[in-house]
Design a protein around this motif. Structure first.
Motif, PDB file in Angstrom:
ATOM      1  N   PRO A 197      -5.845  18.828  -4.774  1.00 47.02           N
ATOM      2  CA  PRO A 197      -6.489  18.005  -3.885  1.00 47.02           C
ATOM      3  C   PRO A 197      -5.304  17.238  -3.452  1.00 47.02           C
ATOM      4  O   PRO A 197      -4.643  16.431  -4.165  1.00 47.02           O
ATOM      5  CB  PRO A 197      -7.314  17.285  -4.561  1.00 47.02           C
ATOM      6  CG  PRO A 197      -7.844  18.247  -5.463  1.00 47.02           C
ATOM      7  CD  PRO A 197      -6.871  19.079  -5.871  1.00 47.02           C
ATOM      8  N   GLN A 242      -3.087  11.519   2.417  1.00 47.93           N
ATOM      9  CA  GLN A 242      -3.026  10.819   1.327  1.00 47.93           C
ATOM     10  C   GLN A 242      -1.726  10.443   0.898  1.00 47.93           C
ATOM     11  O   GLN A 242      -1.525   9.150   0.482  1.00 47.93           O
ATOM     12  CB  GLN A 242      -4.012  11.495   0.236  1.00 47.93           C
ATOM     13  CG  GLN A 242      -5.483  11.673   0.783  1.00 47.93           C
ATOM     14  CD  GLN A 242      -5.379  13.137   1.295  1.00 47.93           C
ATOM     15  OE1 GLN A 242      -4.602  13.545   1.933  1.00 47.93           O
ATOM     16  NE2 GLN A 242      -6.806  13.656   1.221  1.00 47.93           N
ATOM     17  N   VAL A 280      -0.121   7.514   2.507  1.00 47.94           N
ATOM     18  CA  VAL A 280      -0.548   6.292   2.498  1.00 47.94           C
ATOM     19  C   VAL A 280      -0.109   5.720   1.221  1.00 47.94           C
ATOM     20  O   VAL A 280       0.148   4.495   0.947  1.00 47.94           O
ATOM     21  CB  VAL A 280      -2.053   6.415   2.514  1.00 47.94           C
ATOM     22  CG1 VAL A 280      -2.736   4.906   2.242  1.00 47.94           C
ATOM     23  CG2 VAL A 280      -2.611   6.524   3.890  1.00 47.94           C
ATOM     24  N   PHE A 309       1.907  -2.574   8.706  1.00 45.20           N
ATOM     25  CA  PHE A 309       1.717  -3.797   7.462  1.00 45.20           C
ATOM     26  C   PHE A 309       2.916  -4.623   7.709  1.00 45.20           C
ATOM     27  O   PHE A 309       2.774  -5.970   7.922  1.00 45.20           O
ATOM     28  CB  PHE A 309       1.654  -3.100   6.339  1.00 45.20           C
ATOM     29  CG  PHE A 309       1.494  -4.278   5.358  1.00 45.20           C
ATOM     30  CD1 PHE A 309      -0.068  -4.798   5.096  1.00 45.20           C
ATOM     31  CD2 PHE A 309       2.412  -4.746   4.379  1.00 45.20           C
ATOM     32  CE1 PHE A 309      -0.142  -5.736   4.242  1.00 45.20           C
ATOM     33  CE2 PHE A 309       1.958  -5.951   3.559  1.00 45.20           C
ATOM     34  CZ  PHE A 309       0.751  -6.123   3.603  1.00 45.20           C
ATOM     35  N   PHE A 343       2.624 -14.791   4.789  1.00 48.53           N
ATOM     36  CA  PHE A 343       2.564 -15.121   3.523  1.00 48.53           C
ATOM     37  C   PHE A 343       3.941 -16.167   3.313  1.00 48.53           C
ATOM     38  O   PHE A 343       4.660 -15.821   2.511  1.00 48.53           O
ATOM     39  CB  PHE A 343       2.628 -14.342   2.530  1.00 48.53           C
ATOM     40  CG  PHE A 343       1.242 -13.548   2.447  1.00 48.53           C
ATOM     41  CD1 PHE A 343       0.110 -14.326   2.042  1.00 48.53           C
ATOM     42  CD2 PHE A 343       1.416 -12.232   2.857  1.00 48.53           C
ATOM     43  CE1 PHE A 343      -1.044 -13.471   1.947  1.00 48.53           C
ATOM     44  CE2 PHE A 343       0.051 -11.550   2.877  1.00 48.53           C
ATOM     45  CZ  PHE A 343      -1.002 -12.164   2.392  1.00 48.53           C
ATOM     46  N   ASP A 379     -10.560  15.895  -2.131  1.00 53.60           N
ATOM     47  CA  ASP A 379      -9.760  15.554  -0.887  1.00 53.60           C
ATOM     48  C   ASP A 379     -10.297  14.213  -0.348  1.00 53.60           C
ATOM     49  O   ASP A 379      -9.520  13.179  -0.045  1.00 53.60           O
ATOM     50  CB  ASP A 379      -9.696  16.714   0.179  1.00 53.60           C
ATOM     51  CG  ASP A 379      -8.585  17.541  -0.630  1.00 53.60           C
ATOM     52  OD1 ASP A 379      -7.291  17.776  -0.051  1.00 53.60           O
ATOM     53  OD2 ASP A 379      -9.156  18.623  -1.188  1.00 53.60           O
ATOM     54  N   VAL A 380     -11.470  14.228   0.112  1.00 53.27           N
ATOM     55  CA  VAL A 380     -12.004  13.118   0.733  1.00 53.27           C
ATOM     56  C   VAL A 380     -11.815  11.984  -0.027  1.00 53.27           C
ATOM     57  O   VAL A 380     -11.727  10.674   0.345  1.00 53.27           O
ATOM     58  CB  VAL A 380     -13.509  13.473   1.489  1.00 53.27           C
ATOM     59  CG1 VAL A 380     -13.663  12.401   2.325  1.00 53.27           C
ATOM     60  CG2 VAL A 380     -13.328  14.784   2.085  1.00 53.27           C
ATOM     61  N   LEU A 433     -10.021  11.187  -2.706  1.00 52.83           N
ATOM     62  CA  LEU A 433      -8.541  10.681  -2.530  1.00 52.83           C
ATOM     63  C   LEU A 433      -8.264   9.719  -1.362  1.00 52.83           C
ATOM     64  O   LEU A 433      -7.681   8.666  -1.437  1.00 52.83           O
ATOM     65  CB  LEU A 433      -7.715  11.701  -2.961  1.00 52.83           C
ATOM     66  CG  LEU A 433      -6.212  11.455  -2.909  1.00 52.83           C
ATOM     67  CD1 LEU A 433      -6.066  10.539  -4.360  1.00 52.83           C
ATOM     68  CD2 LEU A 433      -5.344  12.499  -3.390  1.00 52.83           C
ATOM     69  N   ALA A 434      -8.699  10.146  -0.205  1.00 55.67           N
ATOM     70  CA  ALA A 434      -8.121   9.701   0.964  1.00 55.67           C
ATOM     71  C   ALA A 434      -8.952   8.304   1.165  1.00 55.67           C
ATOM     72  O   ALA A 434      -8.507   7.274   1.471  1.00 55.67           O
ATOM     73  CB  ALA A 434      -8.732  10.261   2.212  1.00 55.67           C
ATOM     74  N   VAL A 489      -7.606   5.831  -1.345  1.00 53.59           N
ATOM     75  CA  VAL A 489      -6.094   5.227  -0.984  1.00 53.59           C
ATOM     76  C   VAL A 489      -6.368   4.442   0.235  1.00 53.59           C
ATOM     77  O   VAL A 489      -5.841   3.339   0.328  1.00 53.59           O
ATOM     78  CB  VAL A 489      -5.315   6.446  -0.908  1.00 53.59           C
ATOM     79  CG1 VAL A 489      -4.017   5.903  -0.076  1.00 53.59           C
ATOM     80  CG2 VAL A 489      -4.771   7.021  -2.245  1.00 53.59           C
ATOM     81  N   ILE A 490      -6.880   4.724   1.192  1.00 57.14           N
ATOM     82  CA  ILE A 490      -7.175   4.197   2.565  1.00 57.14           C
ATOM     83  C   ILE A 490      -8.073   3.048   2.408  1.00 57.14           C
ATOM     84  O   ILE A 490      -7.866   1.795   2.710  1.00 57.14           O
ATOM     85  CB  ILE A 490      -7.466   5.133   3.750  1.00 57.14           C
ATOM     86  CG1 ILE A 490      -6.381   6.082   3.617  1.00 57.14           C
ATOM     87  CG2 ILE A 490      -7.606   4.317   5.066  1.00 57.14           C
ATOM     88  CD1 ILE A 490      -6.683   7.150   4.733  1.00 57.14           C
ATOM     89  N   LEU A 505      -5.306   0.316   1.342  1.00 60.69           N
ATOM     90  CA  LEU A 505      -4.553  -0.027   2.196  1.00 60.69           C
ATOM     91  C   LEU A 505      -5.321  -1.047   3.400  1.00 60.69           C
ATOM     92  O   LEU A 505      -4.999  -2.127   3.678  1.00 60.69           O
ATOM     93  CB  LEU A 505      -4.110   1.104   3.192  1.00 60.69           C
ATOM     94  CG  LEU A 505      -3.385   0.965   4.320  1.00 60.69           C
ATOM     95  CD1 LEU A 505      -1.911   0.787   3.765  1.00 60.69           C
ATOM     96  CD2 LEU A 505      -3.430   2.085   5.413  1.00 60.69           C
ATOM     97  N   ALA A 550      -5.260  -4.683   1.986  1.00 62.06           N
ATOM     98  CA  ALA A 550      -4.162  -5.269   2.149  1.00 62.06           C
ATOM     99  C   ALA A 550      -3.842  -5.723   3.621  1.00 62.06           C
ATOM    100  O   ALA A 550      -3.603  -6.895   4.128  1.00 62.06           O
ATOM    101  CB  ALA A 550      -2.733  -4.569   1.909  1.00 62.06           C
ATOM    102  N   ILE A 551      -4.440  -5.009   4.529  1.00 68.09           N
ATOM    103  CA  ILE A 551      -4.202  -5.235   5.995  1.00 68.09           C
ATOM    104  C   ILE A 551      -5.181  -6.273   6.293  1.00 68.09           C
ATOM    105  O   ILE A 551      -4.945  -7.198   7.186  1.00 68.09           O
ATOM    106  CB  ILE A 551      -4.417  -4.074   6.911  1.00 68.09           C
ATOM    107  CG1 ILE A 551      -3.010  -2.976   6.811  1.00 68.09           C
ATOM    108  CG2 ILE A 551      -4.553  -4.387   8.326  1.00 68.09           C
ATOM    109  CD1 ILE A 551      -3.175  -1.787   7.452  1.00 68.09           C
ATOM    110  N   MET A 591      -6.610  -8.638   4.351  1.00 64.02           N
ATOM    111  CA  MET A 591      -5.871  -9.967   3.945  1.00 64.02           C
ATOM    112  C   MET A 591      -4.771 -10.371   4.868  1.00 64.02           C
ATOM    113  O   MET A 591      -4.854 -11.823   4.864  1.00 64.02           O
ATOM    114  CB  MET A 591      -5.304  -9.618   2.501  1.00 64.02           C
ATOM    115  CG  MET A 591      -6.139  -9.267   1.471  1.00 64.02           C
ATOM    116  SD  MET A 591      -7.081 -10.766   0.658  1.00 64.02           S
ATOM    117  CE  MET A 591      -8.076  -9.973  -0.559  1.00 64.02           C
ATOM    118  N   SER A 592      -3.864  -9.676   5.214  1.00 60.32           N
ATOM    119  CA  SER A 592      -2.757 -10.185   6.240  1.00 60.32           C
ATOM    120  C   SER A 592      -3.330 -10.677   7.166  1.00 60.32           C
ATOM    121  O   SER A 592      -2.934 -11.917   8.099  1.00 60.32           O
ATOM    122  CB  SER A 592      -1.761  -9.166   6.435  1.00 60.32           C
ATOM    123  OG  SER A 592      -2.004  -8.071   7.102  1.00 60.32           O
TER     124      SER A 592
END
Lengths: 239, 80, 113
Positions: A128, A133, A136, A227, A235, B50-51, B53-54, B57-58, B62, B65-66, B68-69
Motif C-alpha cells: 500500500p 502518499q 506528502v 507551505f 512564525f 491505500d486510502v 495512508l493517504a 498523511v494528508i 499536512l 500544518a497548513i 496552523m500557518s
C-alpha cells in the motif's frame, strides 16, 4: 502579419492535436459486454494485465492513468495560484526555531522520514502506498525544516528554485512516459511492455514505478512550495 | 467488529460536530485532526490501506500544518 | 497456543493497561504540566509495549524489524513533542502556579535559542 502568423501557428497545433486524438480514439476497442462488472474484471485479470501486486496502484497508474494526470494538473494549478497570490518578494525571515533538544532529535529522525517516503514511493506497486502518499511524506520534511529550524534553513537547503525543478521534472517524467506509450505501444500512457519483469520484484510492472516516482516528486515539491509560500513571514516569535 | 465500527462512527460524528461548534480556530483544527485519525481507523477496519495512508498523511499531518500557518497569518494581520 | 503467543498477548495487554492509565491521568490531573507528564511517560511505554508485542506476534524477520523501528520512532518522538509543548506553554506562561519558591527552568531558557 504577426497576427496572421499566430493564427496559422495555432491552427497547425490544433490540427495536430485533432489528428492525434482521432488516431487515439480510433484505436479504442469495441464495446464488449462486461456482464460480470468492471471490479470483478480488474480483480481477476489486473495482475496479468499490469504485473502490479497492488491493484489500487494498477488502477491509478495503468487503467486510469489519464485521471491521475488530471489530478496532478489540479495540484499544479493550486500551487501556481497560491504562489501568485502569496509570494511577496521578500527575504525569508522566520523564527530561530525550537529548542536544542527538538533540533537534535529531529536531526536524527529526518533521514529515516526521508527513507520512509522513498520506500512508500518506490514500493507503490507492491505494498500500500504510491506516489501521492509518499510525496506528502517528503513534503513533511520541508515542513519540519520550516517549523523546527526556521524557514531560512529551509531556504538555504532546498531553495524554491530547486523545488520548482523537482516539480516540473516529475510532471515531465509523467508526460514523457505517456508519450513513450504512444510511440511504443500505440496509446497514451499505455503500460510499456519491455519493462515488465517477474511479478513481485522491485523493478517490474512496466512503467508504473517510474510514474510513481514522477508523481511523488511532483506532489512533494508542490506541497512544500505551498507551505513555504504560506509560512514566509508568519512564525516570527520563537517558542 | 461491528461494535468497534459503531463506536468509531459515533466518534467521527462527535468530532465533526465539535469542529463546527467551537468558536476558536485552534480547537476546530485539532478536532479536524482527530476526525482524520478516526476516519483512518475506519478505513483500516474496511481493509482500504491505500486510502487510510493517504488520509493519515494528508488529513492529520499536512492539513493541520497548513491550517496552523493560515490562522497565524490571520492573527498577524491588521484587518480587524 | 505456544509460549510466543502468550508472551505477545501479555505485552499487548500490559500496553493497553498503560494506555488506560494515560487516559485516566489526562482526565484527572489538574493543570497542563501534570497532564503532559501523564501523556509523556505512560503513553511512551504503552506504545513501545504494544509494538513489541506485535513484533513478537507476527514473528517474521523483516516485518518484526519494521515494527520495532516504529517503536523506536515512538521512543524518540513522543518525549520530544512533549518537551516542545511544555517549553512553549512555559514561555507563554500558561497555567503557572500563583506562588512558587524555586523556578529552576528560567536559567535555561535563553541559553539554547
Amino acid at each position: 502579419m504577426n497576427k496572421l502568423m499566430k493564427k496559422i501557428m495555432i491552427s497547425v497545433v490544433l490540427t495536430g492535436v485533432a489528428f492525434a486524438l482521432y488516431q487515439n480514439f480510433s484505436l479504442m476497442p469495441e464495446y464488449q459486454g462486461l456482464n460480470e462488472g468492471l471490479s470483478n474484471y480488474i480483480i481477476k485479470s489486473g495482475l496479468n494485465d499490469t504485473g502490479s501486486l497492488n491493484l489500487i496502484t494498477a488502477v491509478l497508474y495503468d487503467y486510469r492513468a489519464f485521471d491521475s494526470l488530471g489530478e496532478s494538473t489540479v495540484i499544479f494549478g493550486a500551487v501556481s495560484g497560491i504562489v501568485l497570490i502569496l509570494s511577496r518578494k521578500m527575504l525569508p525571515v522566520s523564527s530561530k526555531g525550537l529548542s536544542f533538544i527538538v533540533k537534535r532529535a529531529l536531526g536524527i529522525m529526518t533521514p529515516f522520514i526521508a527513507l520512509f517516503g522513498f520506500y512508500v514511493i518506490t514500493h507503490g506497486h507492491l505494498t500500500p502506498g504510491g506516489g501521492f502518499q509518499g510525496g506528502v511524506i517528503l513534503a513533511a520534511i520541508s515542513i519540519i525544516f520550516s517549523i523546527v529550524y526556521g524557514s531560512a534553513f529551509d531556504y538555504r537547503r532546498y531553495s524554491p528554485q530547486t523545488k520548482t525543478l523537482f516539480e516540473t521534472g516529475g510532471a515531465l517524467t509523467f508526460l514523457g512516459l505517456g508519450l513513450a506509450g504512444i510511440l511504443m505501444e500505440g496509446a497514451f500512457l499505455q503500460n510499456l511492455g519491455f519493462l515488465t519483469a517477474e511479478t513481485g520484484t522491485l523493478i517490474s510492472a512496466g512503467s508504473i514505478p517510474y510514474i510513481n516516482i514522477g508523481v511523488g516528486f511532483k506532489v512533494g515539491a508542490g506541497l512544500a512550495i505551498i507551505f513555504y509560500s504560506m509560512i514566509q513571514k508568519t512564525f516570527e516569535e520563537d517558542f | 467488529m461491528a461494535v468497534l465500527e459503531i463506536i468509531l462512527v459515533i466518534f467521527l460524528v462527535f468530532s465533526a460536530l465539535m469542529a463546527v461548534y467551537f468558536d476558536e480556530e485552534l480547537i476546530s483544527i485539532i478536532f479536524l485532526s482527530i476526525f482524520s485519525l478516526v476516519l483512518t481507523a475506519l478505513y483500516l477496519l474496511h481493509k482500504a490501506a491505500d486510502v487510510a495512508l493517504a488520509e493519515a498523511v494528508i488529513g492529520a499531518g499536512l492539513n493541520t500544518a497548513i491550517f496552523m500557518s493560515a490562522i497565524s497569518q490571520i492573527r498577524h494581520g491588521d484587518s480587524d | 497456543m505456544t509460549l510466543r503467543l502468550i508472551i505477545s498477548y501479555f505485552l499487548m495487554i500490559t500496553g493497553s493497561a498503560f494506555a488506560i492509565v494515560t487516559v485516566l491521568g489526562l482526565l484527572r490531573f489538574p493543570d497542563v504540566y501534570t497532564r503532559i507528564h501523564a501523556g509523556a511517560v505512560v503513553l511512551t511505554i504503552s506504545a513501545v509495549l504494544v509494538t513489541m508485542g506485535t513484533a513478537i506476534y507476527v514473528w517474521d524477520l523483516f516485518l518484526s524489524a519494521k515494527i520495532v523501528l516504529i517503536g523506536i520512532f515512538f521512543l524518540f518522538s513522543n518525549p520530544m513533542a512533549t518537551h516542545a509543548i511544555a517549553r512553549a506553554s512555559y514561555k507563554r506562561q500558561i497555567a503557572l502556579p500563583e506562588e512558587y519558591e524555586i523556578d529552576a527552568y528560567s536559567d535555561y531558557l535563553g541559553r539554547d535559542a
